[in-house]
Enzyme design. Structure first.
Site, PDB file in Angstrom:
ATOM      1  CD  GLU A 181      -2.780   5.127   6.249  1.00 43.98           C
ATOM      2  OE1 GLU A 181      -3.325   5.692   5.635  1.00 43.98           O
ATOM      3  OE2 GLU A 181      -1.982   5.138   7.186  1.00 43.98           O
ATOM      4  N   GLY A 217       2.774   2.875  10.494  1.00 43.94           N
ATOM      5  CA  GLY A 217       3.534   4.002  10.676  1.00 43.94           C
ATOM      6  C   GLY A 217       3.921   3.532  11.833  1.00 43.94           C
ATOM      7  CG  HIS A 270      -5.936   1.917   4.977  1.00 46.77           C
ATOM      8  ND1 HIS A 270      -5.562   2.821   6.383  1.00 46.77           N
ATOM      9  CD2 HIS A 270      -4.697   0.925   4.846  1.00 46.77           C
ATOM     10  CE1 HIS A 270      -3.806   2.501   6.384  1.00 46.77           C
ATOM     11  NE2 HIS A 270      -4.090   1.061   5.887  1.00 46.77           N
ATOM     12  CB  SER A 287       5.574  -1.659  12.123  1.00 53.72           C
ATOM     13  OG  SER A 287       4.636  -0.467  11.786  1.00 53.72           O
ATOM     14  CD  GLU A 306      -3.426  -2.244   7.018  1.00 57.95           C
ATOM     15  OE1 GLU A 306      -2.625  -2.632   6.778  1.00 57.95           O
ATOM     16  OE2 GLU A 306      -3.659  -1.035   7.200  1.00 57.95           O
ATOM     17  N   GLY A 341       4.509   1.464   4.725  1.00 54.90           N
ATOM     18  CA  GLY A 341       6.802   2.375   4.792  1.00 54.90           C
ATOM     19  C   GLY A 341       7.381   1.018   4.070  1.00 54.90           C
ATOM     20  CE  LYS A 398       0.226   3.133   4.502  1.00 58.10           C
ATOM     21  NZ  LYS A 398      -0.386   3.565   6.398  1.00 58.10           N
ATOM     22  CG  ASN A 406      -1.708   0.836   1.073  1.00 53.52           C
ATOM     23  OD1 ASN A 406      -1.281   1.893   0.380  1.00 53.52           O
ATOM     24  ND2 ASN A 406      -2.649   1.265   2.716  1.00 53.52           N
TER      25      ASN A 406
HETATM   26  P1  13P Z   1       3.189   0.243   7.461  1.00 56.81           P
HETATM   27  O1  13P Z   1       3.680  -0.802   6.756  1.00 56.81           O
HETATM   28  O2  13P Z   1       3.494   1.166   7.157  1.00 56.81           O
HETATM   29  O3  13P Z   1       2.578   0.292   9.051  1.00 56.81           O
HETATM   30  O4  13P Z   1       1.425   0.784   7.290  1.00 56.81           O
HETATM   31  C1  13P Z   1       0.886  -0.518   7.485  1.00 56.81           C
HETATM   32  C2  13P Z   1      -0.978  -0.281   6.345  1.00 56.81           C
HETATM   33  O5  13P Z   1      -1.342   1.013   6.852  1.00 56.81           O
HETATM   34  C3  13P Z   1      -0.265  -0.592   4.437  1.00 56.81           C
HETATM   35  O6  13P Z   1      -2.201  -0.231   4.824  1.00 56.81           O
END
Ligand code: 13P
Length: 254
Positions: free
Chosen positions: A97, A173, A95, A212, A167, A234, A11, A9
């Protein structure tokens, strides 16, 4: 054996130049393994570019969101038909977010899952608890409620074509990862929730872990019985990290 899926992802990251470089490295190193799906989910504005560069490479393409509406006056949105037009087969939905920053509700997420299934794309349904919910002992009930909202809308049969991503919000993150035991507990509970109405569908369901996940912790997470891949933020922006996770996923199928 159910599919193992490693999904990046991206983002809201990347430029046409950085994406070209990242993809070239991924194409050069991605393992072609039966039953392993490697997937990238770029910002929507780059979907065409990514699809064109991938050509016949064994990497699938997904979007990070979609409208539940078929077309019309929805400024800033895009439809499932548009994603199909671009050759996109997966869509990340719900998601955390989008739930927290864009106010997406369980009901809206369920509508999007239903529309995505009707269009023949694969929804990657994200669920997970906040830190406060975990500390209050509400992890399993929170995740079950998020899944139940979708179950009510598409039925257990719908989950024959859904991928779930667990998640934990506190792990996204932050560099904090759920321990393999913490993640396995939730993944097993999700599978048990679906097995309550259809054991075969539950058994085939791919449940990804996200939060993460990186080159250092992927193998241990992916070794868990009910962890069938990762949704990676990330670490998916660095080809070597992402490819190490893909290699761990390939290994986990042996
Ligand atoms: P990170 O791997 O940056 O923690 O993000 C996870 C995520 O939100 C994937 O959709």
């Amino acid at each position: 054996m159910r599919k193992t899926i490693v999904a990046g992802n991206w983002k809201m990251n990347g430029t046409s130049e950085s994406i070209r470089t990242l993809l070239a490295d991924l194409i050069a190193g991605v393992p072609a393994v039966e039953g392993l799906v490697t997937l990238v989910c770029p910002p929507a504005v780059y979907l065409s570019q990514v699809k064109a560069q991938l050509g016949e490479a064994p990497v699938e393409v997904g979007a990070q969101n979609v409208s539940a509406h078929p077309l019309g006056a929805f400024t800033g949105e895009w439809s499932l038909a548009m994603l199909q037009d671009l050759g996109c087969d997966y869509v990340i939905l719900g998601h955390s977010e989008r739930r927290s920053l864009n106010g997406e509700t369980d009901a809206e997420v369920a509508e999007k899952v239903a529309a995505t299934l009707a269009a023949g794309l694969v929804p990657i349904l994200c669920v997970g608890e906040t830190l406060a919910q975990r500390e209050a002992g509400e992890t399993l009930s929170q995740v079950a409620a998020q899944i139940d909202a979708v179950l009510q809308r598409v039925g257990t049969e719908g989950f024959a074509s859904v991928v779930i991503a667990y998640e934990p919000v506190w792990a996204i993150g932050t560099g904090l990862t759920a321990t393999p035991e913490q993640a396995q507990e939730v993944h097993a509970a999700i599978r048990a929730q679906l097995a309550g109405s259809d054991a075969a569908i539950a058994d085939k369901l791919s449940i990804l872990y996200g939060g993460s996940m990186n080159a250092g912790n992927a193998a241990e997470l992916l070794a868990q019985q009910d962890i069938d891949g990762g949704l990676i933020g990330g670490a998916s922006l660095k080809a070597d990290e992402f490819l190490t996770i893909c290699a761990a996923a390939a290994e986990s199928r042996k």
